[in-house]
Write a protein that holds these residues in place. Structure first.
Motif, mmCIF file in Angstrom:
data_model
loop_
_atom_site.group_PDB
_atom_site.id
_atom_site.type_symbol
_atom_site.label_atom_id
_atom_site.label_comp_id
_atom_site.label_asym_id
_atom_site.label_seq_id
_atom_site.Cartn_x
_atom_site.Cartn_y
_atom_site.Cartn_z
ATOM 1 N N ASP A 95 0.917 -1.465 -0.227
ATOM 2 C CA ASP A 95 -0.027 -0.231 0.075
ATOM 3 C C ASP A 95 0.963 1.074 -0.142
ATOM 4 O OD1 ASP A 95 -2.730 1.602 0.169
ATOM 5 O OD2 ASP A 95 -1.241 2.124 2.230
ATOM 6 N N LEU A 96 1.651 1.675 0.665
ATOM 7 C CA LEU A 96 3.243 2.479 1.082
ATOM 8 C C LEU A 96 3.477 2.791 -0.499
ATOM 9 C CD1 LEU A 96 4.226 1.395 4.557
ATOM 10 C CD2 LEU A 96 3.111 3.307 3.439
ATOM 11 N N ARG A 97 3.847 1.211 -1.582
ATOM 12 C CA ARG A 97 4.273 1.462 -2.239
ATOM 13 C C ARG A 97 3.644 2.208 -3.550
ATOM 14 N NH1 ARG A 97 9.222 -0.978 -3.896
ATOM 15 N NH2 ARG A 97 9.802 -2.941 -2.438
ATOM 16 N N THR A 98 2.480 2.072 -3.206
ATOM 17 C CA THR A 98 1.103 2.674 -3.903
ATOM 18 C C THR A 98 0.771 4.062 -3.899
ATOM 19 O OG1 THR A 98 -0.052 0.628 -4.201
ATOM 20 C CG2 THR A 98 -0.684 2.504 -4.648
ATOM 21 N N ASN A 99 1.354 4.895 -2.328
ATOM 22 C CA ASN A 99 1.152 6.078 -1.972
ATOM 23 C C ASN A 99 1.857 6.782 -2.679
ATOM 24 O OD1 ASN A 99 -2.051 5.931 -0.890
ATOM 25 N ND2 ASN A 99 -1.044 3.858 0.097
#
Length: 586
Positions: A252-256
């Motif tokens: 999720d952090l990679r996406t954000n």
């Protein structure tokens, strides 16, 4: 390629020396009175004190030596001994044409590139990114890009908060909700599931629930502490569950972070150095760096010259537990071992300055960091709302970063609805790029260490010192170049300055390498923002005064196409160093 101002300084330094004075007096600066001259040299004033001559006598002697130099259109004295300089256009134009051929527009190749680590991001797993993570991410990304552009070997590390009590809280809360999962059965010997027992949305709800319960229920807090201790001792089920937490969060952090156009080279966290903490503690003990204080193991880091209180560095608490400070010290050791950096830059909230001062001093005192390693703290200020307090939602909570991005994107999209000719897909993509430019430029245009007010209406305006205004300038140039291409016109060498505005545009372009190198040295992306705003304003003034495509003189027209092409390329380069993408149309 030397900076333009440096080339001028060399000429005056040589001349001062030829006249019998020290070279150091020949420094040239941009004029603070552009109505009088372009550049100035004030070295005659300090030279007068040393050489016991009047400043005007020294200045006139220098002028006499330079009177036949063809690069000067005008060189005169003013006041007590100031030297005012106006250049011949040919000298300026030749410099710009040479700069346009350079791979990095005049930024010098490095003789000794440095290995630089930038520690930025600092997100905690199991929690959503919120507005407090914005500044670290985009400032650190820009520092990384600027350093890399200049030729340094740069390694960006997100340094996740993925260890400690917060992990124990999550583990204990999952156990309360799903006690039959195999992770909690100490006698389980099979393979643990490959799929996580929660989604990112569920995980982001689990931590605040666990944290809230632990604050009000001592038994829940004790359960979280016990789970933390067992996790850190390597209990298999808890380690497997922790791995799920990490995988789901990092995805999720990679996406954000990707939505912010922020990329990390390393996705390491606090957990990566845990295996080395015992070694570091033993090293500090064996080399007599530590003492005991009220049962805690400490390193004294205060110095006699301190003008403020610097508490001791705590290695272990009285119960034997390590702290964030221990983890940060061990991380420096690990980075030295694995990457041997010349510099480590920490992009962190300025309120953590004392913490990092203690860590850096301990690292230097204990020789974990050698004398050649530069440990640098870049503390940023707070993003505030219009009430002057840290930016929050209307309900008073901390706003999620993805919600903030969506808000400013929607704001920009509403303004774009007035423009016809875009498909829904094009409108969405333009809104994304322009919205991010508003958000990132609005932040980066401020001095890093200062607090600032987040004003969505001002930041997303297409006028004034804003990201959308800069992007609109680039898009305007692209539109002219498309029309020129349709007419079969191409860029040529720049052949002159046909107006004062064009001359000012050329002078501003000549400062590119000076601005970028200065921004790198000062770790100040805001200097690039100031530059692109100045360059955009000058281009737009030039555009309104000059009929580029209707000019009948082909040589002049081709020269102008060359000039605006270079202007576009430099603007896009600067925006890329700020982590801002440019659309083709707006």
């Amino acid at each position: 390629m030397n900076k333009f101002i440096k080339q001028l300084s060399h000429i005056f330094e040589d001349t001062f020396e030829q006249c019998g004075y020290d070279r150091s007096y020949g420094t040239v600066t941009v004029s603070n009175r552009p109505d009088l001259c372009q550049f100035q040299c004030n070295g005659a004033l300090p030279a007068a004190k040393k050489f016991k001559q009047s400043p005007i006598e020294i200045a006139n002697k220098v002028l006499e030596a330079l009177k036949d130099n063809p690069i000067f259109k005008s060189i005169t004295t003013a006041g007590p001994g100031f030297i005012n300089i106006i250049l011949e256009d040919e000298y300026l134009v030749n410099y710009i044409n040479e700069l346009s051929k350079e791979n990095k527009y005049g930024c010098a190749d490095l003789l000794e590139p440095k290995t630089i680590m930038v520690d930025y991001g600092g997100a905690n797993v199991a929690k959503p990114l919120h507005v407090g993570h914005l500044r670290s991410a985009i400032i650190g990304e820009s520092i990384k890009r600027i350093s890399r552009f200049l030729g340094h070997n740069v390694i960006g590390d997100v340094h996740l908060g993925d260890w400690g009590l917060q992990m124990g809280m999550v583990v204990s809360e999952v156990k309360r909700r799903q006690p039959d999962l195999p992770y909690f059965d100490e006698n389980y010997t099979g393979e643990y599931p490959t799929k996580a027992p929660f989604t990112i949305n569920e995980l982001e709800e689990i931590y605040p629930a666990a944290s809230g319960l632990a604050k009000t229920d001592p038994a829940a807090m004790e359960e979280a502490r016990k789970a933390t201790a067992e996790l850190q001792k390597g209990r298999k089920g808890y380690m497997a569950l922790w791995k799920h937490i990490l995988d789901v969060s990092v995805a999720d952090l990679r996406t954000n972070y990707g939505n912010l156009n922020v990329e990390f080279d390393l996705w390491k966290g606090e957990s990566d150095c845990q295996q080395h903490i015992d070694y570091i503690v033993d090293y500090l003990k064996e080399n007599n760096y530590t003492t005991e204080s009220d049962g805690a193991l400490i390193v004294e880091v205060a110095e006699e010259t301190d003008t403020y209180n610097v508490p001791p560095f705590i290695v272990l608490k009285s119960d034997g537990a390590s702290l964030y400070s221990t983890t940060d010290l061990t991380t420096i050791w690990e980075r030295v071992k694995d990457y041997n950096p010349d510099r480590i830059i920490y992009v962190v909230d300025k309120r953590q300055q004392l913490h990092f001062e203690q860590v850096f001093r301990c690292a230097k005192k204990s020789k974990i960091a050698n004398d050649d390693l530069s440990l640098e703290f870049l503390g940023f200020g707070t993003m505030n709302g219009k009430d002057g307090k840290p930016f929050k939602t209307r309900e008073g909570g901390v706003m999620r970063l993805q919600d903030l991005i969506q808000i400013i994107k929607d704001n920009v999209r509403d303004k774009l609805r007035d423009n016809s000719g875009f498909t829904p897909e094009e409108t969405e993509e333009i809104a994304r790029k322009v919205g991010l430019s508003a958000l990132k430029y609005g932040d980066l245009s401020n001095q890093v260490t200062k607090d600032y007010v987040f004003d969505i209406d001002r930041f997303s305006s297409f006028e004034g010192n804003t990201g959308p205004y800069i992007l609109y300038t680039v898009v305007r140039i692209k539109s002219i170049l498309r029309k020129a291409n349709e007419e079969g016109l191409s860029a040529s060498k720049i052949i002159g300055a046909y107006s004062d505005t064009e001359r000012d545009l050329l002078l501003t372009i000549s400062k590119f390498n000076e601005v970028i190198e200065g921004s790198y040295l000062d770790k100040a992306p805001n200097r690039i923002c100031e530059y692109v705003y100045e360059l955009s304003n000058l281009f737009n003034k030039f555009y309104h005064e000059t009929k580029i495509l209707s000019e009948e003189n082909i040589g002049k027209k081709s020269s102008w196409i060359g000039l605006i092409t270079l202007t576009k390329d430099i603007l896009e380069t600067c925006l890329d160093l700020l982590g801002i993408e440019t659309p083709e149309r707006m």
